[in-house]
Write a protein that holds these residues in place. Structure first.
Motif, short mmCIF file in Angstrom:
data_model
loop_
_atom_site.label_atom_id
_atom_site.label_comp_id
_atom_site.label_asym_id
_atom_site.label_seq_id
_atom_site.Cartn_x
_atom_site.Cartn_y
_atom_site.Cartn_z
N GLN A 135 3.50 -3.79 3.95
CA GLN A 135 2.17 -4.40 4.07
C GLN A 135 1.28 -3.91 2.92
O GLN A 135 0.53 -4.70 2.33
CB GLN A 135 1.58 -3.99 5.42
CG GLN A 135 0.24 -4.57 5.74
CD GLN A 135 -0.19 -4.15 7.16
OE1 GLN A 135 0.58 -4.25 8.11
NE2 GLN A 135 -1.42 -3.70 7.27
N ALA A 136 1.37 -2.62 2.60
CA ALA A 136 0.59 -2.06 1.49
C ALA A 136 0.98 -2.72 0.17
O ALA A 136 0.12 -3.12 -0.62
CB ALA A 136 0.81 -0.55 1.40
N LEU A 137 2.28 -2.85 -0.06
CA LEU A 137 2.76 -3.46 -1.29
C LEU A 137 2.29 -4.91 -1.39
O LEU A 137 1.84 -5.35 -2.46
CB LEU A 137 4.28 -3.36 -1.38
CG LEU A 137 4.92 -3.94 -2.65
CD1 LEU A 137 4.37 -3.27 -3.90
CD2 LEU A 137 6.43 -3.79 -2.58
N ASP A 138 2.38 -5.64 -0.30
CA ASP A 138 1.91 -7.03 -0.30
C ASP A 138 0.43 -7.12 -0.67
O ASP A 138 0.03 -7.95 -1.49
CB ASP A 138 2.13 -7.69 1.07
CG ASP A 138 3.60 -7.96 1.36
OD1 ASP A 138 4.43 -7.91 0.42
OD2 ASP A 138 3.92 -8.23 2.55
N ALA A 139 -0.38 -6.24 -0.07
CA ALA A 139 -1.82 -6.25 -0.36
C ALA A 139 -2.08 -5.89 -1.81
O ALA A 139 -2.91 -6.53 -2.48
CB ALA A 139 -2.55 -5.28 0.57
#
Length: 198
Positions: free
Chosen positions: A165-169
């Motif tokens: 989720q962090a990488l996507d953001a």
């Protein structure tokens, strides 16, 4: 980017009175750039100089926003140097009076400082306790801190989902070469690596 900021700072050095606030705003951006480049000692020194300068012009203009942004960057610089207790003190001491943008940055710094001290349960509680107003510049930062805490607690599957989720953001909202993207990728690789947790 630092060369451009340095040139602008040189031009603004000649300003006086309330116009000094613009100079300090540019210097705050310089501190942020130094942190992003991993030049933490220089960032700390610059932040200290800005904080001293805000005292000198506080009677001319409002400097609260400059001070809060500087303190958030200083906490990041201290975390980068492994001085987590100092970063925690700055973040905790200033979160109650910070505006949305500075609060998001200070909150992320607090989570990072707790993780750095191995206090993963506290870091996870803090990350979930308060959801500051979304600030684009902080995209992925709180999720990285949350995933780090989950990994530290041995909750690998939750850590992996949060790191993704962090990488996507980060990939969605930050410049493609922003260092936080690499930080998220590195964390995700650590989480998904075979073998026991370090």
């Amino acid at each position: 980017m630092l060369a451009e900021l340095d040139a602008l700072i040189a031009d603004l050095e000649r300003t006086a009175g309330a116009g000094r606030a613009l100079l300090l705003d540019v210097r705050v951006n310089r501190v942020a750039a130094l942190v992003v480049q991993g030049r933490y000692t220089e960032a700390e020194a610059e932040a200290d100089g800005i904080l001293r300068a805000t005292v000198r012009i506080a009677h001319f203009t409002k400097v609260w926003g400059i001070e809060m942004s500087t303190l958030a960057n200083l906490a990041d610089a201290l975390c980068g140097q492994g001085r987590y207790e100092e970063a925690e003190a700055i973040a905790r001491g200033n979160l109650p009076r910070a505006s949305a943008g500075a609060a998001a940055a200070l909150h992320c710094a607090l989570v990072c400082s707790l993780n750095g001290q191995g206090r993963h349960e506290e870091a996870l509680t803090e990350a979930r306790r308060l959801t500051p107003l979304w600030v684009r510049a902080e995209s992925g930062a709180l999720d990285i801190g949350t995933a780090t805490a989950l990994l530290g607690l041995g909750r690998r599957s939750e850590a992996e989902a949060t790191a993704r989720q962090a990488l996507d953001a980060c990939e969605q909202f930050l410049h493609p070469i922003h260092p936080r993207i690499q930080k998220a990728r590195t964390l995700l690789s650590r989480i998904t690596a075979d073998g026991p947790l370090a």
